[in-house]
Design a protein around this motif. Structure first.
Motif, PDB file in Angstrom:
ATOM      1  N   MET A   1       0.848  -1.185   0.000  1.00 11.21           N
ATOM      2  CA  MET A   1       0.000   0.000   0.000  1.00 11.21           C
ATOM      3  C   MET A   1       0.887   1.240   0.000  1.00 11.21           C
ATOM      4  O   MET A   1       1.845   1.321   0.747  1.00 11.21           O
ATOM      5  CB  MET A   1      -0.906  -0.031   1.228  1.00 11.21           C
ATOM      6  CG  MET A   1      -1.688   1.239   1.494  1.00 11.21           C
ATOM      7  SD  MET A   1      -2.888   1.724   0.260  1.00 11.21           S
ATOM      8  CE  MET A   1      -4.261   0.715   0.724  1.00 11.21           C
ATOM      9  N   ILE A   2       0.570   2.178  -0.837  1.00 10.19           N
ATOM     10  CA  ILE A   2       1.275   3.455  -0.897  1.00 10.19           C
ATOM     11  C   ILE A   2       0.812   4.326   0.279  1.00 10.19           C
ATOM     12  O   ILE A   2      -0.344   4.258   0.693  1.00 10.19           O
ATOM     13  CB  ILE A   2       1.011   4.134  -2.251  1.00 10.19           C
ATOM     14  CG1 ILE A   2       1.947   5.313  -2.471  1.00 10.19           C
ATOM     15  CG2 ILE A   2      -0.432   4.543  -2.406  1.00 10.19           C
ATOM     16  CD1 ILE A   2       1.862   5.878  -3.880  1.00 10.19           C
ATOM     17  N   ASP A  40       0.541  10.696   6.935  1.00 10.22           N
ATOM     18  CA  ASP A  40       1.835  10.113   6.570  1.00 10.22           C
ATOM     19  C   ASP A  40       1.689   8.631   6.243  1.00 10.22           C
ATOM     20  O   ASP A  40       2.402   8.112   5.395  1.00 10.22           O
ATOM     21  CB  ASP A  40       2.847  10.284   7.701  1.00 10.22           C
ATOM     22  CG  ASP A  40       3.378  11.702   7.785  1.00 10.22           C
ATOM     23  OD1 ASP A  40       3.266  12.449   6.795  1.00 10.22           O
ATOM     24  OD2 ASP A  40       3.906  12.064   8.850  1.00 10.22           O
ATOM     25  N   GLY A  41       0.775   7.960   6.914  1.00 10.53           N
ATOM     26  CA  GLY A  41       0.601   6.523   6.738  1.00 10.53           C
ATOM     27  C   GLY A  41      -0.420   6.180   5.676  1.00 10.53           C
ATOM     28  O   GLY A  41      -0.540   6.858   4.653  1.00 10.53           O
ATOM     29  N   GLN A  49      -8.113   3.286  -5.595  1.00  6.80           N
ATOM     30  CA  GLN A  49      -7.573   4.632  -5.803  1.00  6.80           C
ATOM     31  C   GLN A  49      -6.082   4.667  -5.498  1.00  6.80           C
ATOM     32  O   GLN A  49      -5.302   5.257  -6.247  1.00  6.80           O
ATOM     33  CB  GLN A  49      -8.322   5.650  -4.938  1.00  6.80           C
ATOM     34  CG  GLN A  49      -9.735   5.906  -5.395  1.00  6.80           C
ATOM     35  CD  GLN A  49     -10.521   6.724  -4.398  1.00  6.80           C
ATOM     36  OE1 GLN A  49     -10.354   6.586  -3.182  1.00  6.80           O
ATOM     37  NE2 GLN A  49     -11.392   7.580  -4.909  1.00  6.80           N
ATOM     38  N   ALA A  50      -5.680   4.039  -4.402  1.00  8.45           N
ATOM     39  CA  ALA A  50      -4.261   4.001  -4.033  1.00  8.45           C
ATOM     40  C   ALA A  50      -3.449   3.280  -5.106  1.00  8.45           C
ATOM     41  O   ALA A  50      -2.370   3.740  -5.490  1.00  8.45           O
ATOM     42  CB  ALA A  50      -4.084   3.330  -2.674  1.00  8.45           C
ATOM     43  N   ASP A  51      -3.973   2.174  -5.599  1.00 11.27           N
ATOM     44  CA  ASP A  51      -3.275   1.422  -6.643  1.00 11.27           C
ATOM     45  C   ASP A  51      -3.147   2.242  -7.926  1.00 11.27           C
ATOM     46  O   ASP A  51      -2.110   2.232  -8.584  1.00 11.27           O
ATOM     47  CB  ASP A  51      -3.998   0.108  -6.939  1.00 11.27           C
ATOM     48  CG  ASP A  51      -3.881  -0.899  -5.805  1.00 11.27           C
ATOM     49  OD1 ASP A  51      -3.016  -0.728  -4.914  1.00 11.27           O
ATOM     50  OD2 ASP A  51      -4.670  -1.866  -5.808  1.00 11.27           O
ATOM     51  N   SER A  66      10.024   0.457   0.647  1.00  9.94           N
ATOM     52  CA  SER A  66       9.139   0.103   1.751  1.00  9.94           C
ATOM     53  C   SER A  66       9.768   0.233   3.132  1.00  9.94           C
ATOM     54  O   SER A  66       9.059   0.297   4.124  1.00  9.94           O
ATOM     55  CB  SER A  66       8.608  -1.317   1.557  1.00  9.94           C
ATOM     56  OG  SER A  66       9.672  -2.224   1.493  1.00  9.94           O
ATOM     57  N   ASP A  67      11.097   0.271   3.206  1.00  9.54           N
ATOM     58  CA  ASP A  67      11.724   0.323   4.524  1.00  9.54           C
ATOM     59  C   ASP A  67      12.879   1.317   4.542  1.00  9.54           C
ATOM     60  O   ASP A  67      14.003   0.937   4.181  1.00  9.54           O
ATOM     61  CB  ASP A  67      12.213  -1.070   4.912  1.00  9.54           C
ATOM     62  CG  ASP A  67      12.629  -1.139   6.373  1.00  9.54           C
ATOM     63  OD1 ASP A  67      12.121  -0.335   7.176  1.00  9.54           O
ATOM     64  OD2 ASP A  67      13.469  -1.990   6.700  1.00  9.54           O
TER      65      ASP A  67
END
Length: 78
Positions: A1-2, A40-41, A49-51, A66-67
Motif C-alpha cells: 500500500m502506498i 503520513d501513513g 484509488q491508491a493502486d 518500503s523500509d
C-alpha cells in the motif's frame, strides 16, 4: 500500500500539482489526492484509488521503497 507521505514525495519529485496528477489518473480528483496526502501513513482512500495513484506515479518515473516508506526517481537504464 502506498502511503500519503509517498504520494506527497513522489508528486514533489515530479514537480506536479495535484490537479496535474489527478488528470493522469482515471476517477481520481484533486480532493482525493489532497485527502490522501494529509496523512503520513495509509491514506483514507480506497485500495483501487491508491493502486491507481501508485501506478501513475511509477509510469512517470517514481520508484517506491518500503523500509522506510519513501519515493525516489527511478534511475535511468544504461
Amino acid at each position: 500500500m502506498i502511503t500519503g507521505r509517498q504520494i506527497r514525495e513522489a508528486r514533489a519529485l515530479l514537480g506536479l500539482q495535484r490537479s496535474q496528477l489527478a488528470a493522469r489518473v482515471r476517477n481520481i480528483t484533486t480532493a482525493t489526492i489532497m485527502r490522501a496526502e494529509l496523512v503520513d501513513g495509509e491514506p483514507p482512500i480506497t485500495t483501487a484509488q491508491a493502486d491507481a495513484l501508485k501506478e501513475a506515479l511509477e509510469r512517470a518515473g517514481i520508484e517506491f521503497t518500503s523500509d522506510p516508506p519513501s519515493a525516489r526517481l527511478r534511475a535511468a537504464e544504461p
